[in-house]
Design a protein around this motif. Structure first.
Motif, mmCIF file in Angstrom:
data_model
loop_
_atom_site.group_PDB
_atom_site.id
_atom_site.type_symbol
_atom_site.label_atom_id
_atom_site.label_comp_id
_atom_site.label_asym_id
_atom_site.label_seq_id
_atom_site.Cartn_x
_atom_site.Cartn_y
_atom_site.Cartn_z
ATOM 1 N N ASP A 57 0.785 -1.270 -0.012
ATOM 2 C CA ASP A 57 -0.009 -0.031 -0.023
ATOM 3 C C ASP A 57 0.828 1.209 0.169
ATOM 4 O OD1 ASP A 57 -1.777 2.010 0.318
ATOM 5 O OD2 ASP A 57 -2.547 1.258 2.175
ATOM 6 N N ILE A 135 -6.842 -8.478 -1.388
ATOM 7 C CA ILE A 135 -6.136 -7.448 -0.816
ATOM 8 C C ILE A 135 -6.992 -6.715 -0.061
ATOM 9 C CG2 ILE A 135 -4.884 -7.215 -3.217
ATOM 10 C CD1 ILE A 135 -6.499 -4.621 -3.693
ATOM 11 N N ILE A 142 -5.305 -9.106 6.712
ATOM 12 C CA ILE A 142 -4.326 -9.853 5.806
ATOM 13 C C ILE A 142 -3.746 -11.041 6.606
ATOM 14 C CG2 ILE A 142 -2.781 -10.011 4.241
ATOM 15 C CD1 ILE A 142 -5.181 -8.945 2.956
ATOM 16 N N VAL A 184 -2.455 -9.976 0.079
ATOM 17 C CA VAL A 184 -1.330 -8.946 0.236
ATOM 18 C C VAL A 184 -1.964 -7.893 0.787
ATOM 19 C CG1 VAL A 184 0.071 -9.943 -1.608
ATOM 20 C CG2 VAL A 184 -1.610 -8.096 -2.137
ATOM 21 N N ALA A 186 -2.637 -4.132 0.071
ATOM 22 C CA ALA A 186 -2.584 -3.212 -1.240
ATOM 23 C C ALA A 186 -3.778 -2.325 -0.920
ATOM 24 C CB ALA A 186 -2.527 -4.084 -2.205
ATOM 25 N N LEU A 191 -3.641 -0.175 -7.511
ATOM 26 C CA LEU A 191 -3.489 -1.817 -7.384
ATOM 27 C C LEU A 191 -1.866 -2.054 -8.017
ATOM 28 C CD1 LEU A 191 -7.059 -2.801 -8.938
ATOM 29 C CD2 LEU A 191 -6.060 -3.080 -6.550
#
Length: 312
Positions: A57, A135, A142, A184, A186, A191
């Motif tokens: 991110d 995500i 996560i 993940v 993000a 993206l």
């Protein structure tokens, strides 16, 4: 993070340019990178991989993470119940995720679940495609999803009342493939994936929570394939200035470009052959499903989430 995800990844800071990332692996086990980092040779951004979780991110800071309610144990527990309550036989179980999954036809390729929280829909997609990625901006979500991926079961402490807790065990069905999923950290507005690589894209209860709903749809369109692709959006359209300025809303207002209802406006955006989500999507099934989240034994929120499914 699974090593075969590397070929899909780009630097989210460099968008709209698509810059490949260099990987530095410190600890890898059976194709899963436990510790390492991803670095962009172009801008110099460094994305750590910690305990198997890739932190991709570009907008995240430690201050933001500390203030994020989605990092707390209680909220993680609530979302685990919301996603998997039917698997533990809870009489108040939410059926939303199973209903949403039933709308997605099996299809070769990669699925991406944006804002996937603790992973239910990503696991569902592992039985419908070649590989599924979930995500979220919450590291806690996560980590919980990856724990389920690795261990296939999890004991979750559900809040009963006050300080009282009761334990429930989540066990994943055999049809959900751990070798076909990855999670993940993000951001849905940036993206970290190459254009036109995603076959199935889902956005569930997210579009009214991001600062730029239209940019979220633009990013969806960037990464999805021009042919043989599916898109599912479902949302309560609870527009709020805490999430986005009124000018950025895709509905819920009387005038302006996106006057009227959010679901109709999203469907129109998808169907517009000359619009910013071109090539046009064929808008199909639409409707609503009741999504439930549990705070404690005596407090549930029942939320009507309105969906549209499209393909091209």
């Amino acid at each position: 993070m699974k090593t075969h995800l590397l070929e899909l990844l780009i630097c989210p800071r460099c968008l709209p340019a698509e810059e490949s990332l260099a990987v530095d692996i410190l600890d890898e086990r059976n194709g899963d990178i436990a510790t390492g980092s991803l670095r962009c040779p172009q801008c110099g951004a460094l994305y750590p991989i910690v305990d198997g979780v890739a932190l991709l991110d570009p907008q995240a800071t430690e201050v933001q993470r500390a203030a994020n309610k989605y990092e707390t144990d209680e909220v993680v527990s609530s979302y685990l119940w919301s996603h998997f309550s039917d698997l533990i036989g809870d009489e108040q179980a939410s059926q939303a995720y199973a209903t949403w999954a039933g709308m997605m036809a099996p299809q070769p390729g990669v699925a991406l679940d944006a804002g996937g929280a603790v992973g239910r829909f990503t696991f569902e997609m592992s039985a419908r495609c070649d590989f599924a990625i979930g995500i979220d901006t919450s590291q806690a979500f996560i980590r919980a999803a990856r724990q389920l991926m690795r261990e296939r079961s999890m004991v979750v402490a559900l809040k009963d009342e006050g300080l009282l807790r009761r334990e429930a065990t989540i066990r994943l069905p055999d049809t959900w493939r751990s070798d076909r999923v990855e999670f993940v950290v993000a951001n849905a507005l940036a993206l970290p994936f190459r254009q036109k690589t995603i076959a199935l894209f889902s956005s569930l209860n997210l579009v009214d929570k991001v600062p730029s709903p239209l940019n979220h749809l633009r990013e969806m369109n960037r990464v999805t394939r021009n042919q043989h692709a599916q898109f599912l959006l479902s949302d309560p359209f609870s527009w709020s200035t805490e999430a986005a300025p009124i000018a950025a809303w895709l509905g819920g207002k009387a005038d302006g470009r996106f006057a009227g209802k959010g679901l109709a406006n999203v469907a129109a955006l998808l169907a517009d052959a000359g619009g910013e989500l071109a090539p046009a999507w064929r808008v199909g099934e639409s409707g609503s499903v009741w999504w439930t989240i549990r705070t404690h034994s005596n407090h549930y929120e029942l939320i009507r989430s309105c969906y549209v499914h499209a393909n091209r």
